[in-house]
Scaffold this active site. Structure first.
Site, PDB file in Angstrom:
ATOM      1  N   GLU A 192      -7.110  -7.823  32.723  1.00  0.00           N
ATOM      2  CA  GLU A 192      -5.650  -7.707  32.781  1.00  0.00           C
ATOM      3  C   GLU A 192      -5.219  -6.603  31.823  1.00  0.00           C
ATOM      4  O   GLU A 192      -5.713  -6.558  30.697  1.00  0.00           O
ATOM      5  CB  GLU A 192      -4.975  -9.020  32.386  1.00  0.00           C
ATOM      6  CG  GLU A 192      -3.476  -8.965  32.634  1.00  0.00           C
ATOM      7  CD  GLU A 192      -2.751 -10.274  32.320  1.00  0.00           C
ATOM      8  OE1 GLU A 192      -3.404 -11.234  31.869  1.00  0.00           O
ATOM      9  OE2 GLU A 192      -1.534 -10.309  32.494  1.00  0.00           O
ATOM     10  N   GLU A 199      -6.738 -15.608  30.234  1.00  0.00           N
ATOM     11  CA  GLU A 199      -6.793 -16.826  31.047  1.00  0.00           C
ATOM     12  C   GLU A 199      -7.647 -16.728  32.305  1.00  0.00           C
ATOM     13  O   GLU A 199      -7.398 -17.466  33.271  1.00  0.00           O
ATOM     14  CB  GLU A 199      -5.364 -17.197  31.444  1.00  0.00           C
ATOM     15  CG  GLU A 199      -4.687 -16.256  32.471  1.00  0.00           C
ATOM     16  CD  GLU A 199      -3.783 -15.191  31.851  1.00  0.00           C
ATOM     17  OE1 GLU A 199      -4.001 -14.832  30.680  1.00  0.00           O
ATOM     18  OE2 GLU A 199      -2.868 -14.722  32.555  1.00  0.00           O
ATOM     19  N   HIS A 217      -1.933 -22.370  25.689  1.00  0.00           N
ATOM     20  CA  HIS A 217      -1.321 -21.302  26.493  1.00  0.00           C
ATOM     21  C   HIS A 217      -2.252 -20.862  27.636  1.00  0.00           C
ATOM     22  O   HIS A 217      -1.851 -20.820  28.797  1.00  0.00           O
ATOM     23  CB  HIS A 217      -0.983 -20.123  25.580  1.00  0.00           C
ATOM     24  CG  HIS A 217      -0.332 -18.973  26.280  1.00  0.00           C
ATOM     25  ND1 HIS A 217       1.027 -18.773  26.277  1.00  0.00           N
ATOM     26  CD2 HIS A 217      -0.860 -17.950  27.001  1.00  0.00           C
ATOM     27  CE1 HIS A 217       1.310 -17.690  26.966  1.00  0.00           C
ATOM     28  NE2 HIS A 217       0.182 -17.161  27.414  1.00  0.00           N
ATOM     29  N   GLU A 218      -3.495 -20.555  27.300  1.00  0.00           N
ATOM     30  CA  GLU A 218      -4.417 -20.062  28.341  1.00  0.00           C
ATOM     31  C   GLU A 218      -4.693 -21.158  29.363  1.00  0.00           C
ATOM     32  O   GLU A 218      -4.799 -20.892  30.558  1.00  0.00           O
ATOM     33  CB  GLU A 218      -5.730 -19.544  27.741  1.00  0.00           C
ATOM     34  CG  GLU A 218      -5.578 -18.485  26.654  1.00  0.00           C
ATOM     35  CD  GLU A 218      -4.630 -17.346  26.988  1.00  0.00           C
ATOM     36  OE1 GLU A 218      -4.501 -17.002  28.163  1.00  0.00           O
ATOM     37  OE2 GLU A 218      -3.992 -16.807  26.050  1.00  0.00           O
ATOM     38  N   HIS A 262      -1.858 -21.476  31.813  1.00  0.00           N
ATOM     39  CA  HIS A 262      -1.836 -20.392  32.811  1.00  0.00           C
ATOM     40  C   HIS A 262      -2.560 -20.797  34.095  1.00  0.00           C
ATOM     41  O   HIS A 262      -2.337 -20.199  35.144  1.00  0.00           O
ATOM     42  CB  HIS A 262      -2.541 -19.145  32.258  1.00  0.00           C
ATOM     43  CG  HIS A 262      -1.625 -18.151  31.603  1.00  0.00           C
ATOM     44  ND1 HIS A 262      -0.418 -17.766  32.127  1.00  0.00           N
ATOM     45  CD2 HIS A 262      -1.771 -17.421  30.460  1.00  0.00           C
ATOM     46  CE1 HIS A 262       0.145 -16.851  31.339  1.00  0.00           C
ATOM     47  NE2 HIS A 262      -0.653 -16.635  30.310  1.00  0.00           N
ATOM     48  N   GLU A 305       4.257 -15.175  31.987  1.00  0.00           N
ATOM     49  CA  GLU A 305       4.177 -15.219  30.517  1.00  0.00           C
ATOM     50  C   GLU A 305       5.350 -15.975  29.885  1.00  0.00           C
ATOM     51  O   GLU A 305       5.151 -16.805  29.013  1.00  0.00           O
ATOM     52  CB  GLU A 305       4.048 -13.803  29.943  1.00  0.00           C
ATOM     53  CG  GLU A 305       2.743 -13.091  30.324  1.00  0.00           C
ATOM     54  CD  GLU A 305       1.478 -13.870  29.968  1.00  0.00           C
ATOM     55  OE1 GLU A 305       1.550 -14.838  29.195  1.00  0.00           O
ATOM     56  OE2 GLU A 305       0.396 -13.509  30.489  1.00  0.00           O
TER      57      GLU A 305
HETATM   58  N1  B3K Z   1      -2.579 -12.587  29.869  1.00  0.00           N
HETATM   59  C1  B3K Z   1      -3.227 -12.201  28.657  1.00  0.00           C
HETATM   60  C2  B3K Z   1      -2.750 -10.919  28.080  1.00  0.00           C
HETATM   61  C3  B3K Z   1      -3.300  -9.712  28.720  1.00  0.00           C
HETATM   62  C4  B3K Z   1      -2.902  -8.469  27.978  1.00  0.00           C
HETATM   63  C5  B3K Z   1      -3.312  -7.229  28.679  1.00  0.00           C
HETATM   64  N2  B3K Z   1      -3.080  -6.063  27.866  1.00  0.00           N
HETATM   65  C6  B3K Z   1      -3.128 -13.266  27.616  1.00  0.00           C
HETATM   66  C7  B3K Z   1      -2.012 -14.203  27.753  1.00  0.00           C
HETATM   67  O1  B3K Z   1      -0.849 -13.874  27.733  1.00  0.00           O
HETATM   68  O2  B3K Z   1      -2.280 -15.356  27.932  1.00  0.00           O
HETATM   69 ZN    ZN Z   2      -0.079 -15.599  28.640  1.00  0.00          ZN
END
Ligand code: B3K
Ligand code: ZN
Length: 870
Positions: free
Chosen positions: A121, A265, A298-299, A302, A321
């Site tokens: 990501e 995630e 958090h993860e 997701h 997010e």
């Molecule tokens: N989704 C990832 C963050 C990705 C960042 C890319 N530069 C972590 C999070 O927000 O859970």
């Molecule tokens: Zn996130």
């Protein structure tokens, strides 16, 4: 200059011409030459025989369509253009070679320590193979990992469930994984290495058996238990509060040392910065423990909000997010102290998020224009995004909000959705009109509410006049009035809440502010009330109301919820900070009234309130937050005032701080929330006592007797901030003890960066020579250099410009090695317009030097060009 600086606009979204239903990936891992074979089943969606694939830093070996070698393609700067393609569907086979060992950007496939890992990501998959690297192409993945050296890489991991493994004829080992849930490329992950493994079994509410695995560096197994416990708590919480269960047989978390952000995630295979996994009482502070809980949560969350329903395009990032931050905040609040969690989130919004919204990087939570997507993983998208979700929750209430979530999943599970889809689901499920509310998604900047109260004794009426105004931001000149939920309470002189009534009807305590000027009238208000406004920070706005000291002190004691008490205390401190800054500017003395001192004494000695909450009440707003209150930031006056007020309070309340400090001494260590709270308050007392005569001795004593890392770091922080004579000894002792462990040394680097001493730059240069330091590791860079740039205002903004020049030099270096980290670090320089003319010129000079670099990455280019108005 970067070769591709084309901005993308949200309005230009086009659905993909083809989709990929299944992809079969094979990795022959090799440090310099990893071969990747990608076999995709492609389906035509639009009537075209051309297909554009994204690709970066790839060596193309071969390309086949339906088993035939294909020559009808063109390699471009940004990927591949295929032509004369078969209609309807075909199989595309692409073989590429990539080099993980030179990948210092830590995007795509790279090497962290002894292991291979990936970060895809936002747009890292295109560094693995040519692909439609966009979140609205969802495919089922099968991944085979082949390694020659099975001793070095006994664990070969990818998304989904393990379906097969074996050995090749030449002795290489392989493992095959299959993920049954279609997903976009950004959720792909691969890990290969040797680890310690912590394993648990979890049974979901409906009885599904799930294996939980946490992989950490060899020798660190016992440091993984808190992460595992947090994961189990998160899984249970999501079942109870949101009715959401996990959907695979295995959930893996891998901790790596080299990672650009906190965690990722990836479906079934989260990859984490080891900072947010590893903890024991000797190596981690209470904050580390709490951060681990929140990020593991958090993860995990997701998996539904991000993975099961993903984003249609990257402009919709806040869809996953903002919502997931809201969910992790609720998780932490349900498990720990709701008021302390709320206060900490609000500090983040009022300080750095408001600052971002007032900077050249100002953007709506759903941006309209992006050059480098990685630049938009911002406080605005995440934290303000979660405030927007919280406002929806406030307007709808928990029941309707949960109905909205259910409808959202019914409509969009397994697809790529938009922010609009989310709001519509909330609206349809609740019947509440969110038309004007949608502006929160499209409008940037911080609304300011100016409120005044008027009491009519004769009519027993109280009127609140509310004006809202949003100043123009660099990205948007025109602003419209927004729908702002304003939580309001009126207090009588005995501290009781007066019911809000009008026309004989009871009113909700959430006032709907929707116009630029509006008056709310309350009847049967039997005496002149004290209003408590913006309770729980019901909207991410600035509020001004002309409170007297007495009214604020009254709210500090009588408000019915902790947040309002804290906020009243902050407003009171704020009044004095502003006044004192003016005094310093006029060469006058700094003062705090006796009443204010007494109010804070009352807080400190409160026997009923939670200690963690008292600690928050006693924390002065920090420099970054205070800077946001002024049009021109007067660095010298603000730092002088903040320090002087700290010293003043410490002198005035010396006895009380000392009593509470000694009362709260603990005889054993526990990570229960109550014990954490007691340590927080005790260490807040120490941070004040450090400025008194007994400071040096107390700090030294605490360092020596500390039962946990929390108390060690609190002692060192106090020594650092107050410039105590024991500082050097403590720093030396810590380094001797921990020099072998980069992660634990990060706390030391962080203190070096924040050292208020005049010669801090030479301290930083020396620290860069420390055996635990390397410019290749983002954690080290952030700890030492990031802390200097962001939390050492006095020295970073030194009039000579030495701090800015140092930043410029580091940024030039990072631009080549790790543009993502560089781009995060440039933020303080972007805000140059907020400072005096001399400082502006010096900061601008550094930005101009960056802009003139030949190889400026688009990450930095986007921000620097915006700041310089190019
Ligand atoms: N989704 C990832 C963050 C990705 C960042 C890319 N530069 C972590 C999070 O927000 O859970
Ligand atoms: Zn996130």
């Amino acid at each position: 200059m970067a070769s591709e600086l084309q901005a993308k606009y949200r309005k230009d979204y086009q659905s993909p011409s083809h989709t990929i239903t299944d992809i079969d990936l094979t990795f022959y891992l090799h440090e310099e030459r990893t071969r990747v074979i990608a076999v995709s089943q492609v389906r035509q969606l639009e009537n075209t025989n051309q297909l554009v694939l994204d690709g970066e830093n790839l060596e193309l070996v071969s390309l086949h369509i339906n088993d035939q070698s294909w020559t009808d393609y063109k390699v471009t700067d940004t990927g591949l253009e295929l032509s004369s393609l078969p209609e309807e569907k075909f199989e595309l086979r692409i073989e590429t070679v990539i080099n993980p060992s030179t990948n210092t950007a830590l995007e795509g496939l790279y090497i962290s320590g002894q292991a291979y890992c990936t970060q895809c990501e936002a747009e890292g998959f295109r560094r693995i193979t040519y692909y439609q690297d966009r979140p609205d192409v969802l495919a089922r993945y099968t991944t085979t990992i082949v390694v020659a050296d099975r001793e070095k890489y006994p664990y070969l991991l990818s998304n989904g469930n393990k379906i097969d493994e074996g050995e090749t004829e030449d002795g290489a080992s392989w493992v095959r994984w299959q993920d049954p849930h279609p997903k976009p490329a950004y959720l792909f992950a691969l890990v290969a290495g040797d680890f310690d493994l912590l394993q648990e079994q979890y049974k979901t509410k409906s009885g599904r058996q799930v294996t939980l695995e946490v992989f950490v560096d060899k020798g660190n197994r016992e440091r993984a238990t808190h992460a595992m416990l947090s994961l189990i708590n998160a899984m249970q919480w999501d079942e109870e509060r949101f009715g959401l269960e996990y959907d695979l047989d295995i959930y893996m978390v891998v901790a790596v040392d080299f990672f650009n952000m906190g965690a990722m995630e990836n479906k079934g295979l989260n990859i984490f910065n080891s900072k947010y996994v590893l903890a024991n009482d000797q190596t981690a502070t209470d904050n580390d423990y709490l951060n681990i809980e929140s990020i593991i949560g958090h993860e995990y969350f997701h998996n539904w909000t991000g993975n099961r329903v993903t984003c249609r395009d990257w402009f919709q990032l806040s869809l996953k997010e903002g919502l997931t931050v809201f969910r992790d905040q609720e998780f932490s609040s349900d498990l720990g102290s709701r008021s302390v969690n709320r206060i900490q989130s609000v500090r983040l919004i009022r300080g750095p998020q408001f600052a971002e919204d007032a900077s050249p990087m100002s953007h709506p939570i759903r941006p309209d224009k992006v050059i480098e997507m990685n630049n938009f993983y911002t406080l605005t998208v995440y934290e303000k995004g979660s405030e927007v979700i919280r406002m929806i929750h406030t307007l709808l209430g928990e029941d309707n909000f949960q109905k909205g979530m259910k409808l959202y999943f019914e409509r969009h599970d397994g697809t790529a959705a938009t922010c609009e889809d989310f709001v519509s689901a909330m609206e349809d499920a609740s019947g509440i009109d969110l038309q004007q509310f949608r502006l929160w998604y499209s409008q940037s900047g911080t609304p300011e509410l100016t409120v005044s109260g008027e009491y009519s004794e004769a009519e027993k009426r109280f009127s609140l006049h509310v004006r809202q105004h949003t100043a123009p931001t660099t990205d948007q000149e025109e602003k419209q009035a927004q729908h702002i939920p304003l939580k309001t309470e009126l207090y009588d002189s005995a501290g009781q809440i007066i019911k809000l009534q009008c026309n004989g009807k009871n009113l909700s305590d959430i006032l709907n502010v929707t116009e630029s000027e509006q008056t709310f009238v309350f009847e049967n208000v039997y005496e002149k009330p004290v209003p408590s406004l913006l309770g729980e920070f019901s909207a991410p706005v600035k509020l001004s109301y002309d409170y007297s000291d007495e009214e604020l002190m009254f709210l500090m004691v009588h408000a019915k919820n902790d947040f309002a008490r804290w906020d009243a205390g902050q407003m009171l401190l704020g009044k004095y900070i502003r006044q004192n800054v003016e005094s310093v500017q006029n060469n006058q003395d700094i003062t705090i009234s006796e009443g204010v001192v007494a109010a804070f004494r009352g807080v400190l000695l409160d026997q009923v309130a939670e200690p963690a909450f008292i600690a928050e009440m006693l924390s002065l707003p920090n420099f970054n937050e205070v800077s946001g209150w002024f049009d021109e930031v007067d660095v010298d006056s603000i730092t002088t005032v903040l320090k002087a007020m700290k010293v003043e309070l410490s002198q005035a309340l010396k006895q009380d701080f000392s009593t509470v400090y000694h009362q709260l001494e603990q005889s054993d260590y526990s990570i229960e929330h109550e014990a954490i709270g007691q340590r927080a308050l005790r260490n807040t007392c120490l941070s004040y006592l450090a400025y008194t005569e007994e400071g040096n001795e107390l700090v030294q004593d605490q360092y020596q007797k500390a039962l946990s890392m929390t108390d060690v770091i609190a002692a060192m922080t106090a020594a650092n901030q107050a410039g105590l004579s024991c500082r050097e000894t403590l720093m030396q002792d810590y380094s001797n003890q921990w020099k072998h462990d980069g992660l634990v040394m990060d706390k030391w680097f962080n203190l070096q960066g924040q050292n208020p001493a005049e010669d801090v730059l030479s301290v930083i240069y020396d620290s860069m020579e420390h055996e635990a330091f390397t410019m290749k590791n983002p954690n080290r860079i952030r700890s030492l250099i990031g802390s200097f740039l962001n939390f050492n205002p006095k020295r970073f903004h030194d009039k000579s410009g030495s701090g800015y020049q140092f930043a410029g030099k580091i940024l030039q270096q990072l631009n080549t090695t790790n543009p993502q980290v560089a781009s995060r670090m440039v933020d303080p320089l972007l805000k140059f317009k907020r400072y005096d003319k001399d400082r502006q010129a010096l900061m601008k000079q550094e930005l101009e030097t960056l802009l003139n670099m030949d190889n400026l990455a688009k990450d930095l280019y986007e921000k620097v060009a915006k700041a310089l108005d190019i």
